[in-house]
Design a protein around this motif. Structure first.
Motif, PDB file in Angstrom:
ATOM      1  N   GLY A  91       1.592   7.446  -6.129  1.00 35.32           N
ATOM      2  CA  GLY A  91       0.660   8.573  -6.186  1.00 35.32           C
ATOM      3  C   GLY A  91       1.371   9.887  -5.900  1.00 35.32           C
ATOM      4  O   GLY A  91       1.170  10.898  -6.575  1.00 35.32           O
ATOM      5  N   LEU A  92       2.235   9.829  -4.905  1.00 32.48           N
ATOM      6  CA  LEU A  92       2.975  11.021  -4.501  1.00 32.48           C
ATOM      7  C   LEU A  92       3.863  11.525  -5.641  1.00 32.48           C
ATOM      8  O   LEU A  92       3.946  12.724  -5.914  1.00 32.48           O
ATOM      9  CB  LEU A  92       3.833  10.651  -3.288  1.00 32.48           C
TER      10      LEU A  92
ATOM     11  N   LEU B  96       4.165  20.913  -0.271  1.00 27.55           N
ATOM     12  CA  LEU B  96       3.447  20.795  -1.537  1.00 27.55           C
ATOM     13  C   LEU B  96       2.840  22.145  -1.926  1.00 27.55           C
ATOM     14  O   LEU B  96       2.941  22.583  -3.080  1.00 27.55           O
ATOM     15  CB  LEU B  96       2.358  19.729  -1.433  1.00 27.55           C
TER      16      LEU B  96
ATOM     17  N   SER C  34      -0.286  12.003   3.336  1.00 28.53           N
ATOM     18  CA  SER C  34       1.123  11.736   3.601  1.00 28.53           C
ATOM     19  C   SER C  34       2.024  12.805   2.990  1.00 28.53           C
ATOM     20  O   SER C  34       3.206  12.880   3.279  1.00 28.53           O
ATOM     21  CB  SER C  34       1.511  10.366   3.051  1.00 28.53           C
ATOM     22  N   VAL C  35       1.433  13.634   2.125  1.00 32.66           N
ATOM     23  CA  VAL C  35       2.222  14.707   1.531  1.00 32.66           C
ATOM     24  C   VAL C  35       2.403  15.800   2.570  1.00 32.66           C
ATOM     25  O   VAL C  35       1.447  16.169   3.234  1.00 32.66           O
ATOM     26  CB  VAL C  35       1.484  15.298   0.320  1.00 32.66           C
ATOM     27  N   PRO C  36       3.630  16.270   2.741  1.00 30.17           N
ATOM     28  CA  PRO C  36       3.799  17.405   3.639  1.00 30.17           C
ATOM     29  C   PRO C  36       3.070  18.614   3.061  1.00 30.17           C
ATOM     30  O   PRO C  36       3.492  19.158   2.036  1.00 30.17           O
ATOM     31  CB  PRO C  36       5.306  17.611   3.660  1.00 30.17           C
TER      32      PRO C  36
ATOM     33  N   ARG D  58      -7.719   5.659  -0.288  1.00 27.71           N
ATOM     34  CA  ARG D  58      -6.305   5.541  -0.676  1.00 27.71           C
ATOM     35  C   ARG D  58      -5.788   6.872  -1.205  1.00 27.71           C
ATOM     36  O   ARG D  58      -4.715   7.336  -0.848  1.00 27.71           O
ATOM     37  CB  ARG D  58      -6.124   4.453  -1.738  1.00 27.71           C
TER      38      ARG D  58
ATOM     39  N   GLY E  61       7.296  12.336   2.537  1.00 21.64           N
ATOM     40  CA  GLY E  61       6.193  11.391   2.373  1.00 21.64           C
ATOM     41  C   GLY E  61       6.599   9.989   2.828  1.00 21.64           C
ATOM     42  O   GLY E  61       5.873   9.326   3.574  1.00 21.64           O
TER      43      GLY E  61
ATOM     44  N   PHE F  98       6.850   9.846   6.515  1.00 24.85           N
ATOM     45  CA  PHE F  98       5.523   9.832   7.114  1.00 24.85           C
ATOM     46  C   PHE F  98       4.947   8.415   7.084  1.00 24.85           C
ATOM     47  O   PHE F  98       4.468   7.898   8.080  1.00 24.85           O
ATOM     48  CB  PHE F  98       4.642  10.797   6.333  1.00 24.85           C
ATOM     49  N   MET F  99       5.063   7.796   5.920  1.00 24.52           N
ATOM     50  CA  MET F  99       4.482   6.466   5.777  1.00 24.52           C
ATOM     51  C   MET F  99       5.202   5.448   6.657  1.00 24.52           C
ATOM     52  O   MET F  99       4.563   4.634   7.321  1.00 24.52           O
ATOM     53  CB  MET F  99       4.556   6.022   4.314  1.00 24.52           C
TER      54      MET F  99
ATOM     55  N   ILE G 114       1.763  13.278  -8.184  1.00 20.24           N
ATOM     56  CA  ILE G 114       1.369  14.621  -7.736  1.00 20.24           C
ATOM     57  C   ILE G 114       2.524  15.602  -7.902  1.00 20.24           C
ATOM     58  O   ILE G 114       2.375  16.673  -8.495  1.00 20.24           O
ATOM     59  CB  ILE G 114       0.934  14.597  -6.260  1.00 20.24           C
TER      60      ILE G 114
ATOM     61  N   ASP H  78      -5.283   9.110   1.583  1.00 19.82           N
ATOM     62  CA  ASP H  78      -4.060   8.771   2.325  1.00 19.82           C
ATOM     63  C   ASP H  78      -2.819   9.325   1.635  1.00 19.82           C
ATOM     64  O   ASP H  78      -1.899   9.798   2.294  1.00 19.82           O
ATOM     65  CB  ASP H  78      -3.923   7.249   2.471  1.00 19.82           C
ATOM     66  N   VAL H  79      -2.811   9.242   0.309  1.00 15.57           N
ATOM     67  CA  VAL H  79      -1.665   9.799  -0.414  1.00 15.57           C
ATOM     68  C   VAL H  79      -1.520  11.271  -0.075  1.00 15.57           C
ATOM     69  O   VAL H  79      -0.451  11.752   0.283  1.00 15.57           O
ATOM     70  CB  VAL H  79      -1.825   9.615  -1.935  1.00 15.57           C
ATOM     71  N   PHE H  80      -2.639  11.989  -0.183  1.00 18.37           N
ATOM     72  CA  PHE H  80      -2.565  13.417   0.087  1.00 18.37           C
ATOM     73  C   PHE H  80      -2.219  13.706   1.546  1.00 18.37           C
ATOM     74  O   PHE H  80      -1.544  14.677   1.845  1.00 18.37           O
ATOM     75  CB  PHE H  80      -3.871  14.109  -0.308  1.00 18.37           C
TER      76      PHE H  80
ATOM     77  N   LEU I   8       2.213   1.906  -3.354  1.00 19.43           N
ATOM     78  CA  LEU I   8       1.183   2.488  -4.200  1.00 19.43           C
ATOM     79  C   LEU I   8       1.039   3.986  -3.897  1.00 19.43           C
ATOM     80  O   LEU I   8       0.951   4.829  -4.783  1.00 19.43           O
ATOM     81  CB  LEU I   8      -0.135   1.762  -3.927  1.00 19.43           C
ATOM     82  N   MET I   9       1.031   4.286  -2.604  1.00 20.35           N
ATOM     83  CA  MET I   9       0.878   5.675  -2.205  1.00 20.35           C
ATOM     84  C   MET I   9       2.068   6.493  -2.674  1.00 20.35           C
ATOM     85  O   MET I   9       1.923   7.639  -3.093  1.00 20.35           O
ATOM     86  CB  MET I   9       0.744   5.757  -0.685  1.00 20.35           C
TER      87      MET I   9
ATOM     88  N   LEU J 218       0.837  -1.191   0.000  1.00 24.29           N
ATOM     89  CA  LEU J 218       0.000   0.000   0.000  1.00 24.29           C
ATOM     90  C   LEU J 218       0.878   1.249   0.000  1.00 24.29           C
ATOM     91  O   LEU J 218       0.628   2.216  -0.715  1.00 24.29           O
ATOM     92  CB  LEU J 218      -0.879  -0.020   1.255  1.00 24.29           C
TER      93      LEU J 218
END
Lengths: 336, 535, 300
Positions: free
Chosen positions: A18-19, C148, C142-144, C135, A311, A314-315, A22, C138-140, A14-15, A11
């Protein structure tokens, strides 16, 4: 348990993807010619083109993205236009400084937050309690960048007790590199002078950075303590002739440990992020300052790298906290 | 036992190597850094030094360090600037100024002991040209790399593809690297760039002790420097520490506490306050960085010459001086005064609202009523303030101004095309050499695409004059052409000609050997002759 | 004969909720810190509303210039002193209130408008929808956020609008998290099941049963976030990515003022104090609201 960890790790992967998406999108929203930054103001167009090729900026965006993702898998986060070094290299250089600051700030948060919270609970609704609670709210509301400047002026410029900025005095040679954290390295090398110097530099920024975390820890400990004070344990323990203070401290500490841990986990990534401000104020050469100066200059690979690094932190920390929770709290383990 | 190496300030911080930690120097007499019985000059500036490779990049702080580690064939000194022999003891040129021959000194040595010979010179120029970065633009159009010949170990000959009167003005900016050291570190045909970025291979007065590009650069003086030390061996510094301190307030504090000996990039108001303080000496010199607000001459209201003239006559020039607390001079020509060929252009626009309204009345927008975008580089304070002055000035013409800060790469990307170039852009241009062609070239059509060409001016007359002047070997004829160019540019008003801000430093009064030369970059200082006069 | 029932007065018809509101008001009023928060927030709103009438030199926020009057210390004419362009700082601090209010409201508004529906959808429908929404959230999360936002603003260029866009992008996930948990708990409540049994549409159930029951925590979070959003926007201003000049904005003012410390201390002190007071006010107010509306929530 192993399955749980594996699932979480997948997971997390995957995140992370995503990061990356972004950050990549963000850094390419505006038309920009980063190569012009590296080439310098006087460069001719074909000189800029040379740089563009060198940094792979002449490729179409999708290709740049694929290359970037491919690079990440091998630990390559691209190259900074401003420093010309690879972002990974730069991060390795700056991250220990940030880590040092954040750990110290966490230390302040726990060392000040736990006792203050307990004191506040014991003296519930009396003047010290009101004062502490007010301070707790204030700490969250204080703009770190502003208060940092005020502290700097007072302790460094006015009283000349502490240095204004940086990590070491101008002429102090840094201790031999082991971890990159000067406080640790100087201890390892047994250089007490350097340790003191580094500590004097770190106190103010770490303090300012710790405020919101300190406030949370304070609140949690106060709440736990109040609960403990009103519980039957205290009465029972007292009946067994154990001193009230001792019961309260031991019990409350044990009860407050989990939420305090959770806060540290929650705040970890957040604190890494807010070093952006604190490091700017105190000229602390960590990833926050690196991100800000790169962002302002329009050099986005470092910003992406910092975002990813935070990130990931954090995870990972969240994962660790979850696991620790399982270990520390038998109820959760039974339930899971 | 190890030589006692001690750095101390007021004896408070004594750091040592090995067992020598106890030998604290300093005492309470001086507040400067010491290293044994020599002193260290501490310079605090706001700009990092990411790259010390002299052929790949330059800005003022980088140049200062490069100039300290490396030597060039000649060097800029003094005010007005002169080019003095350095690695070359003399040179000559053919009558048509296409063949230049340089004769090297006999005793120059690189830090590792290798002699600085003609091959090193040839290699360094070839490297600069082939890498096509940093300094390459200066010579790449006239000097094919194969035209550089090491005639004998002490003679280098450059054959230019066209006459170039200004060739010599660029020579001090091409530093000589040690080919043996560089070639040993070449990876993937990179001309050793990856290595030279963070490692020195020079012959200059200083060598590198510690290099942390974003925070501190510590240089050690070379005792046996081939050119010697003008302040005398006795007074030679142990070295120089360039410390990057990003906040002006922090730099000021360092100077006041004596922790820095010299600072630059000082806000005007700070300078006023500090310059009279005891123990502090100001250096305040007329600079040659021009500030202008270029206007897009191809689209929008500013495409109209009358609108541009109106704006130029509405702008509050006095405010420009005031926000620098008087430490700036208004431009009297598109050329800075130091540049050869400069003439004061009569009738430079100054604030005159009647005239401004007259011009506006002749335009397609006699009542104003439009908005212009003013773009400046993100993070810079002065252009922001000047934007406020512009906004305020143009209110009188009923023109609105939208002040926008953008990162440099975005600004350049937008400005490269006439369609996307902002209406107005704040542009600082620092001439790196005393070459009028560079300044005049700003108004040639070839400037379009460069950041100073954001006006996208197309004037065949100017372009033709510029092309003629750059190859004109006769100085009088050349200067006549440049005079015409300056007048014509002012007539066409592709920009609001602003000011030249002073270059300023503040230093402790024990700092000696500072000498100003306008042909260094903004905060750059020649560290070689400097020393500290205190016990 | 029909019995003429006296028509129930408003007070009688709504006796129960009125009683509850009175209780809320009473318990809110009993807490001095809540009242302090209320007072600060009210003052903030008043200043925002009447700023142009309060500020002695309203033009100073629109690009006026008075270079002869630069950096003057606080005095009778200039309560907070003047800045580097000779503008009255009191006027600028007062007028910046409106900017901050706008920033806070918009960020929280957008975040809520995006986050609440997503959260409700995730919690109520569950299954794949929930998995996907959570999900992404969660991605967002975890972004500082600040980093960002910084990147976004740096790319788009400074300005209040870009700041709002950036902060909204990082702000909405908090609401998804909050509402999702609540909606998840509510979907199996008897009254929701009952509604479903009588054939109410999902949309109706969401609107009538789920959403109203989520309002308390949303209101509490929104009031706290007002302060935090204002603080975050000021932080962007501080690193040089705030309002476009000449628009007044506290963070941007401190960013410029930093250079003028400590000799011209007033320049940074007053805008900073304004930020502190505002954020403090909203925090105390939010705390007070939580104590009465959502007493069981975790206080960490």
């Amino acid at each position: 348990m192993a399955l749980f960890v594996l699932r979480r790790l997948m997971l997390t992967g995957l995140m992370l993807f995503g990061l990356v998406v972004i950050t990549f999108v963000v850094s390419n929203v505006a038309p920009s010619d980063p190569a012009a930054l590296a080439a310098g103001p006087d460069a001719t167009r074909d000189m800029v083109e040379t740089i563009r090729r060198e940094y792979g900026l002449d490729r179409p965006l999708p290709e740049q993205f694929v290359r970037y993702v491919g690079g990440i898998l091998t630990g390559d986060l691209g190259r900074s236009i401003v420093t010309t070094r690879s972002v990974t290299q730069d991060l390795a250089r700056y991250f220990p400084a940030t880590l040092e600051l954040v750990i110290l700030a966490m230390g302040f948060g726990v060392l000040l937050g736990v006792p203050l919270g307990m004191m506040s609970a014991v003296l519930k609704n009396r003047a010290p309690d009101h004062a502490t609670r007010f301070i707790a709210v204030s700490l969250v509301a204080l703009p770190a960048f502003w208060f940092g400047i005020l502290l700097q002026l007072f302790f460094s410029v006015q009283l000349e007790w502490l240095p204004t900025s940086g990590r070491l005095d101008i002429a102090s040679p840094p201790p031999p590199f082991v971890t990159g954290m000067l406080l640790v390295d100087s201890l390892l090398a047994g250089e007490w002078e350097t340790f003191g110097d580094a500590l004097r530099h770190a106190v103010l920024p770490a303090l300012v950075l710790s405020f919101p975390c300190l406030a949370s820890i304070l609140r949690v400990n106060r709440a736990e303590m109040i609960e403990v004070l009103s519980s039957d344990y205290v009465t029972a323990a007292r009946a067994h002739g154990i001193s009230r203070l001792r019961v309260v401290c031991v019990l409350a500490l044990r009860n407050a440990m989990l939420p305090t841990l959770a806060i540290i986990g929650l705040r970890w990534g957040w604190m890494l992020g807010s070093t952006v401000l604190v490091e700017t104020v105190f000229d602390w050469p960590g990833i926050g300052l690196y991100a800000v100066s790169s962002a302002i200059a329009g050099d986005f690979k470092p910003v992406m790298g910092v975002t990813l690094l935070i990130g990931v932190n954090f995870m990972i920390v969240n994962l660790i906290v979850d696991l620790l929770y399982g270990v520390l709290d038998p109820r959760l383990r039974a339930g899971a | 036992m190890m030589q006692g190496f001690t750095i101390g300030r007021r004896g408070a911080i004594a750091a040592g190597l090995g067992a020598a930690a106890g030998v604290a120097a300093g005492g309470s007499a001086g507040a400067f850094e010491r290293d044994g019985n020599r002193k260290i000059l501490v310079f605090a500036g706001g700009q990092p030094v990411p790259v010390i490779d002299p052929h790949s990049r330059y800005d003022w702080s980088t140049r200062m360090i490069q100039q300290s580690i490396y030597d060039a064939l000649a060097k800029y000194v003094n005010n007005p600037p002169q080019i003095v022999p350095w690695l070359a003891e003399r040179w000559e040129t053919s009558a048509d100024q296409t063949v230049w021959t340089f004769h090297l000194v006999a005793n120059a040595k690189f830090h590792n002991g290798d002699p600085v010979d003609a091959e090193a010179v040839r290699y360094s120029f070839e490297r600069g040209l082939r890498m096509n970065k940093g300094v390459a633009w200066m010579l790449k159009d006239v000097l094919p790399p194969e035209n550089i010949v090491a005639v004998d170990p002490r003679t280098v000959r450059f054959t230019l593809s066209r006459p170039m009167p200004s060739f010599l003005t660029f020579i001090p900016l091409w530093f000589i690297v040690n080919p043996k050291q560089v070639q040993a570190h070449v990876v993937n045909n990179d001309w050793g760039e990856a290595w030279l970025t963070g490692n020195p291979a020079g012959s200059g007065p200083f060598r590198v002790r510690r290099l942390e590009p974003q925070s501190v650069i510590h240089l050690d003086s070379v005792p046996e420097y081939w050119k010697g030390w003008p302040q005398g061996e006795q007074n030679r510094l142990s070295g120089v520490i360039y410390r990057i301190v990003r906040e002006p307030a922090a730099r000021r504090a360092l100077l006041q506490r004596g922790e820095a000996d010299i600072i630059t990039e000082i806000p005007a108001d700070d300078f006023e306050q500090l310059k009279g303080m005891r123990g502090i000496r100001p250096e305040d010199h007329k600079g040659l960085t021009t500030f202008a607000i270029t206007m897009n001459t191809t689209k929008g209201p500013t495409a109209d010459l009358n609108v541009r003239k109106a704006i130029a006559h509405a702008f509050d020039y006095d405010a420009l001086i005031q926000i620098h607390n008087g430490a700036a001079t208004l431009m009297t020509s598109p050329f800075p005064e130091v540049i050869p060929g400069y003439v004061a252009v009569p009738d430079m626009p100054r604030r005159n609202l009647d005239k401004a309204r007259e011009f506006l009345a002749k335009s397609a927008h006699p009542q104003g009523g439009f908005e212009l975008e003013y773009v400046h580089v993100q993070g810079l304070e002065d252009p922001r303030r000047i934007g406020l002055v512009l906004l305020n000035s143009l209110q009188a013409l009923n023109i609105k101004v939208n002040i926008v800060a953008q990162p440099w790469p975005t600004m350049v990307a937008r400005g490269a095309k006439a369609e996307t170039a902002p209406d107005m852009v704040s542009v600082y241009v620092t001439p790196v050499a005393a070459d009028p062609d560079v300044i005049a070239g700003k108004y040639h059509t070839r400037a379009q695409g460069n950041f100073w060409g954001m006006h996208h001016l197309t004037d065949p007359q100017i372009s033709q004059w510029v092309d003629a002047a750059r190859v004109e070997a006769d100085e009088t004829k050349r200067n006549a052409l440049y005079a015409e160019i300056q007048k014509r540019v002012v007539e066409l008003q592709p920009e609001i000609f602003g000011m030249l801000a002073n270059r300023r430093w503040l230093m402790r009064d024990w700092v000696k050997g500072f000498s100003y030369c306008p042909l260094r970059l903004t905060g750059e200082v020649d560290l070689h002759p400097m020393w500290i006069d205190a016990r | 004969m029909s019995l003429a029932l006296p028509r129930a007065s408003f007070a009688q018809r709504h006796a129960a909720s009125l009683r509850q509101w009175r209780f809320f008001a009473w318990s809110f009023g009993r807490s001095p810190s809540s009242m302090l928060g209320l007072a600060i927030v009210s003052a903030f709103l008043l200043v925002a509303a009447f700023g142009p009438w309060i500020a002695p030199y309203p033009l100073d926020a629109e690009g006026a210039m008075n270079l002869a009057n630069r950096l003057k210390p606080p005095s009778a004419e200039h309560w907070f002193g003047t800045d580097e362009m000779g503008n009255d700082l009191f006027s600028r601090v007062v007028l910046a209130t409106r900017t901050s209010l706008w920033v806070g409201l918009t960020i929280v508004g957008i975040a809520g408008a995006v986050g609440v529906p997503l959260g409700i959808a995730a919690g109520y429908f569950g299954g794949t929808a929930r998995a996907v929404i959570m999900r992404v959230t969660d991605v967002f999360l975890s972004v500082p956020g600040l980093v960002l936002a910084l990147a976004i603003v740096a790319a788009l260029g400074p300005g209040i609008l870009n700041g709002i866009v950036a902060l909204s992008i990082v702000w909405w996930p908090g609401y998804v998290r909050l509402v999702e948990a609540k909606a998840l708990a509510l979907r199996n409540e008897p009254f929701v099941e009952a509604a479903r049994a009588v054939g109410a549409s999902d949309l109706r159930i969401l609107a009538v049963h789920i959403l109203p029951n989520c309002t308390s925590p949303i209101i509490v979070k929104a009031s706290m976030d007002m302060g935090l959003a204002i603080l975050a926007a000021a932080s962007l201003g501080f690193v040089g990515l705030g309002a476009k000049p000449p628009a007044p904005e506290w963070g941007a003012m401190i960013s410029v003022a930093r250079t003028y410390m400590p000799n011209w201390w007033w320049y940074a002190v007053f805008p900073g104090f304004a930020i502190y007071l505002t954020v403090l006010g909203f925090n105390l107010f939010g705390d007070g609201l939580r104590d009465i509306l959502d007493p069981k929530s975790n206080r960490g």
